[in-house]
Design an enzyme around this catalytic site. Sequence first.
Site, mmCIF file in Angstrom:
data_model
loop_
_atom_site.group_PDB
_atom_site.id
_atom_site.type_symbol
_atom_site.label_atom_id
_atom_site.label_comp_id
_atom_site.label_asym_id
_atom_site.label_seq_id
_atom_site.Cartn_x
_atom_site.Cartn_y
_atom_site.Cartn_z
ATOM 1 C CE LYS A 128 -3.724 3.456 -5.706
ATOM 2 N NZ LYS A 128 -2.735 3.114 -6.751
ATOM 3 C CG ASP A 168 -5.034 4.378 -9.194
ATOM 4 O OD1 ASP A 168 -4.109 3.592 -9.434
ATOM 5 O OD2 ASP A 168 -6.223 3.993 -9.121
ATOM 6 C CG ASN A 242 -1.020 6.742 -17.590
ATOM 7 O OD1 ASN A 242 -0.339 5.785 -17.263
ATOM 8 N ND2 ASN A 242 -0.486 7.919 -17.876
ATOM 9 C CB VAL A 243 -2.085 1.484 -17.292
ATOM 10 C CG1 VAL A 243 -1.307 0.173 -17.344
ATOM 11 C CG2 VAL A 243 -1.823 2.210 -15.982
ATOM 12 C CB ALA A 244 -5.100 0.657 -21.506
HETATM 13 P P1 NDP Z 1 -7.237 5.823 -16.107
HETATM 14 O O1 NDP Z 1 -8.223 6.569 -15.316
HETATM 15 O O2 NDP Z 1 -6.289 6.570 -16.963
HETATM 16 O O3 NDP Z 1 -7.988 4.741 -17.037
HETATM 17 C C1 NDP Z 1 -8.831 3.772 -16.502
HETATM 18 C C2 NDP Z 1 -9.428 3.004 -17.653
HETATM 19 O O4 NDP Z 1 -10.089 1.851 -17.116
HETATM 20 C C3 NDP Z 1 -10.489 3.797 -18.414
HETATM 21 O O5 NDP Z 1 -10.456 3.428 -19.763
HETATM 22 C C4 NDP Z 1 -11.789 3.344 -17.751
HETATM 23 O O6 NDP Z 1 -12.948 3.439 -18.576
HETATM 24 C C5 NDP Z 1 -11.461 1.878 -17.511
HETATM 25 N N1 NDP Z 1 -12.314 1.347 -16.442
HETATM 26 C C6 NDP Z 1 -12.472 1.850 -15.185
HETATM 27 N N2 NDP Z 1 -13.366 1.106 -14.513
HETATM 28 C C7 NDP Z 1 -13.766 0.125 -15.369
HETATM 29 C C8 NDP Z 1 -14.664 -0.960 -15.266
HETATM 30 N N3 NDP Z 1 -15.339 -1.191 -14.128
HETATM 31 N N4 NDP Z 1 -14.812 -1.777 -16.351
HETATM 32 C C9 NDP Z 1 -14.129 -1.555 -17.494
HETATM 33 N N5 NDP Z 1 -13.272 -0.530 -17.645
HETATM 34 C C10 NDP Z 1 -13.098 0.287 -16.596
HETATM 35 O O7 NDP Z 1 -6.464 4.896 -15.056
HETATM 36 P P2 NDP Z 1 -5.012 4.234 -15.172
HETATM 37 O O8 NDP Z 1 -4.782 3.789 -16.554
HETATM 38 O O9 NDP Z 1 -4.061 5.126 -14.510
HETATM 39 O O10 NDP Z 1 -5.185 2.964 -14.211
HETATM 40 C C11 NDP Z 1 -5.672 1.717 -14.689
HETATM 41 C C12 NDP Z 1 -5.292 0.621 -13.719
HETATM 42 O O11 NDP Z 1 -3.859 0.577 -13.589
HETATM 43 C C13 NDP Z 1 -5.835 0.766 -12.294
HETATM 44 O O12 NDP Z 1 -6.050 -0.513 -11.758
HETATM 45 C C14 NDP Z 1 -4.654 1.426 -11.562
HETATM 46 O O13 NDP Z 1 -4.705 1.190 -10.177
HETATM 47 C C15 NDP Z 1 -3.503 0.691 -12.214
HETATM 48 N N6 NDP Z 1 -2.204 1.343 -12.105
HETATM 49 C C16 NDP Z 1 -2.036 2.629 -12.551
HETATM 50 C C17 NDP Z 1 -0.777 3.216 -12.478
HETATM 51 C C18 NDP Z 1 -0.496 4.559 -13.044
HETATM 52 O O14 NDP Z 1 0.692 4.952 -13.070
HETATM 53 N N7 NDP Z 1 -1.473 5.295 -13.543
HETATM 54 C C19 NDP Z 1 0.350 2.527 -11.817
HETATM 55 C C20 NDP Z 1 0.074 1.148 -11.483
HETATM 56 C C21 NDP Z 1 -1.173 0.613 -11.594
HETATM 57 P P3 NDP Z 1 -14.041 4.607 -18.334
HETATM 58 O O15 NDP Z 1 -13.387 5.841 -18.853
HETATM 59 O O16 NDP Z 1 -15.233 4.157 -19.129
HETATM 60 O O17 NDP Z 1 -14.312 4.651 -16.849
#
Ligand code: NDP
Length: 448
Positions: A128, A168, A242-244
């Site tokens: 990572k 990520d 992305n994930v959500a």
């Molecule tokens: P993104 O950057 O696309 O989205 C992250 C989301 O999480 C944003 O909506 C962001 O909000 C929110 N967020 C970040 N920090 C906080 C916080 N402290 N409190 C509340 N919301 C927060 O990232 P991904 O969707 O790619 O990744 C999300 C998670 O999934 C991470 O833990 C990542 O490690 C994990 N993951 C991702 C993979 C991938 O393929 N992308 C694979 C496996 C796991 P804001 O815009 O306000 O910061």
Amino acid sequence: MPYESNFDEIYNFVAQKFEGENEYLQAVREVLHDIIPIYNANESYKRDDIVRRLCFPERVIYFTVSWMNSSGDIEVNQGWRVQHNSAMGPYKGGLRFHPTVNLSVLKFLAFEQCFKNALTGLPMGGGKGGADFNPKGRSDRDIMLFCQAFMRELQRHIGANTDVPAGDINVGAREIGYLYGEYRRLNNKFEGVLTGKGLEFGGSYVRTEATGFGLIYFLDAVCKQHNTDIEGKNIVVSGAGNVALHAALKATQKGAKVISLSNSRGTLYKQDGFDEPAIKFAIAEHAKSNNILTDLADKGIGDWKKGKTPWHLTCDIALPCATQNELDKDDALTLVNNGCNMVLEGANMPCTDEAQDVFKDKALVYVPGKASNAGGVALSGLEMSQNAMFSQRNADTLDEQLQNIMLSIHERCVEEGKDTANNYIDYMKGANIAAFRRLADAIVAQGV
Ligand code: NDP
């Protein structure tokens, strides 16, 4: 000499070496409880001191990223790549750009990644990386300049058969494009050194959707295992990245009602569930928007709850998909008291130790991210194999492969985590043990 060990001995040893690295120690604790009995029962694991060796990254690379922004000012950031274990294949794991990034966070993510990658059954080690750079509110040009400066340092440590980063948090298709372009220019090589690339330059269909879709395929398997169905369920999702968003889309397509999305600034609540067009709009626009959720609220879609997390909402299923430690003990108790009976992690380590204890205590279905969010890295593995063959498979084939991989991870978790006496599946235990056996066998086979 083979020797038996126990949690306290190994954990104290690791905690002493990595004092203050709280996230890393939390990730190690999550695994040790489950794997030590397996270790103690296996002579070759003990002989080769497998558990302690697994708790130390093979290599940690630190570099300074000094760069000139588009206004001509010099900025200084910190960058890292943690290459945790390569016994099963090239180091593989994403890059995160966020002001909270530090060595402890990246070490926990790299450690978890090894277990996750082992579960996929594909030949990938774990790593990572990232930087403390905050891309929020920066111009496209600044992001490109930062990505180029970051890659100028990182490029000497990675390669298609050595270490293959992906995206990520805050590293999506745009950033991967800029990073890849700089790698190609510096090395004069077009090779699969990054995954999550654009479809025009070696990317794979379904990679963007894979983590969120995979999470819902896993949820489908969990529902079947528990004689229920995803259709009609109320689902709370945190995050709006992305994930959500891809999890929300697939869950909605399967007939569930996704009643929340959130970000670091608040929660968007929609009592009757978001519809597909709203989620697709968010997917298309979120990278360009400062806050896609208030954009939706402005269009009359959902109620914006500033500063709130979604865990107080009544639901059947919770999918934390934002970041580490976003769901604590009080949140877990609130979810349970409101009738939630399944929690599957889309993010990495979003539930604190204490929240996990609550779920276990109340016998909730709880699935750790290393199993339920493995779809993203699985598709990255498939992107690597397509790059090695200079080929591109079609979306349907890849989606089917993703479903099969998620199903087989589910089976492995059930096999190792089934507690028949109590009619309970401990998915954390199942994931930890199934991954550990594969990792440990690979390490033993390759000698010390
Ligand atoms: P993104 O950057 O696309 O989205 C992250 C989301 O999480 C944003 O909506 C962001 O909000 C929110 N967020 C970040 N920090 C906080 C916080 N402290 N409190 C509340 N919301 C927060 O990232 P991904 O969707 O790619 O990744 C999300 C998670 O999934 C991470 O833990 C990542 O490690 C994990 N993951 C991702 C993979 C991938 O393929 N992308 C694979 C496996 C796991 P804001 O815009 O306000 O910061």
